[in-house]
Design an enzyme around this catalytic site. Structure first.
Site, mmCIF file in Angstrom:
data_model
loop_
_atom_site.group_PDB
_atom_site.id
_atom_site.type_symbol
_atom_site.label_atom_id
_atom_site.label_comp_id
_atom_site.label_asym_id
_atom_site.label_seq_id
_atom_site.Cartn_x
_atom_site.Cartn_y
_atom_site.Cartn_z
ATOM 1 N N GLU A 40 0.845 -1.207 0.000
ATOM 2 C CA GLU A 40 0.000 0.000 0.000
ATOM 3 C C GLU A 40 0.881 1.257 0.000
ATOM 4 O O GLU A 40 1.899 1.304 0.716
ATOM 5 C CB GLU A 40 -0.848 -0.010 1.282
ATOM 6 C CG GLU A 40 -1.740 1.204 1.470
ATOM 7 C CD GLU A 40 -2.410 1.243 2.858
ATOM 8 O OE1 GLU A 40 -1.826 0.736 3.850
ATOM 9 O OE2 GLU A 40 -3.518 1.794 2.942
ATOM 10 N N LYS A 111 -9.744 2.112 -1.802
ATOM 11 C CA LYS A 111 -9.862 1.548 -0.441
ATOM 12 C C LYS A 111 -11.154 2.020 0.220
ATOM 13 O O LYS A 111 -11.443 3.238 0.249
ATOM 14 C CB LYS A 111 -8.647 1.984 0.373
ATOM 15 C CG LYS A 111 -8.563 1.424 1.792
ATOM 16 C CD LYS A 111 -7.273 1.921 2.443
ATOM 17 C CE LYS A 111 -7.057 1.378 3.849
ATOM 18 N NZ LYS A 111 -5.823 1.934 4.458
ATOM 19 N N CYS A 146 -5.066 -3.043 3.346
ATOM 20 C CA CYS A 146 -4.609 -2.798 4.726
ATOM 21 C C CYS A 146 -5.748 -2.842 5.754
ATOM 22 O O CYS A 146 -6.243 -3.909 6.077
ATOM 23 C CB CYS A 146 -3.822 -1.485 4.766
ATOM 24 S SG CYS A 146 -2.719 -1.386 6.197
#
Ligand SMILES: NC(=O)CCC(=O)C(=O)O
Length: 264
Positions: A40, A111, A146
């Site tokens: 990321e 995300k 994440c």
């Protein structure tokens, strides 16, 4: 199916431009792999909040250009990790890019769960709203980023959309490393899917990174795990394993909640 996870060291003594070129070289060295995965926000560092705005780039910006070329030079599917994406019509997003072996953009994922509560990414970036899966020749990947790892319903949604292999770039801190390995195993076991979770090494913005990129199979067995430094994990996966695991131990068929049409 051979996968290589490149656990990049993200230190602020290396410029973003230099890191991009260095990482492109590492991707090219993975020729022969089927899938290569980066972490990321490896251009800036996931915790370098103050540089998100300055380093944000359009979707088809410098990282896109360099990674598209690296994917085609290596002839690999490349999950190029995520970038701080500047949407000309909206906020910044934490956006992952997946390239085909011919260097075309095959998928982009913004995300969904932003980290930081009322600070950092959570206030600097907008939230994505779409689940993303992509059929590769040997497996269907579902992508997450994440902090998404803490939200099991996202992974169930990806399974319902056909995912057999979760690809999760991250910039997870050393302080919560135990959660990282536990949650990677949990997402694999509960969904009977491969987990390929690629973190960063080094320290950025004063936050030591966990590293410990990990590959977990659909039974929860750890096939490979990195240490804390920069490292490349290469693993051979049996693409049939999610399906055989789901047949041999059909727990997913016993789901009663969260389905539009309950099975019983
Ligand atoms: N970059 C992130 O999403 C960090 C997530 C994290 O530190 C945590 O979930 O803990």
């Amino acid at each position: 199916m051979r996968a290589s996870l490149i656990q990049i060291g993200v230190d602020q003594d290396e410029s973003v431009d230099s890191r991009r070129l260095r990482v492109a070289g590492l991707v090219r060295e993975q020729a022969g792999a089927d899938l290569v995965v980066l972490p990321e926000l490896w251009t800036t560092g996931a915790f370098a909040f103050e540089s998100f705005t300055a380093e944000a780039e359009p979707l088809e910006g410098p990282t896109y250009e360099v990674m598209a070329k690296a994917a085609s030079d290596a002839g690999v599917w490349l999950h190029a990790g995520s970038i701080p994406e500047r949407d000309p019509e909206g906020p910044l997003y934490n956006t992952s890019l997946v390239f085909s072996p011919s260097g075309d953009l095959a998928a982009a994922y913004r995300k969904i769960h932003r980290f930081g509560f009322d600070k950092g990414e959570a206030v600097l970036m907008g939230a994505g709203s779409e689940l993303v899966t992509l059929r590769l020749p040997e497996t269907t990947i579902g992508v997450a980023t994440c902090y998404d790892l803490r939200f099991p319903e996202l992974f169930r949604g990806l399974v319902d959309a056909g995912a057999e292999t979760f690809v999760i770039p991250a910039g997870w801190p050393e302080r919560r490393r135990a959660h990282w390995t536990l949650l990677a195993k949990a997402r694999a076991v509960e969904n009977q899917a491969y987990v390929l979770a690629c973190g960063t090494a080094g320290t950025h913005a004063g936050v030591p990174q966990a590293g410990h990129s990990i590959v977990v199979d659909p039974w929860g067995e750890v096939l490979a795990e990195a240490g804390s430094d920069e490292e490349i994990l290469t693993v051979d996966l049996d693409p049939a394993k999610p399906a055989t695991t789901r047949e041999q131990f059909p727990a997913l068929k016993d789901r009663l909640l969260g389905l539009e049409t309950p099975r019983r």
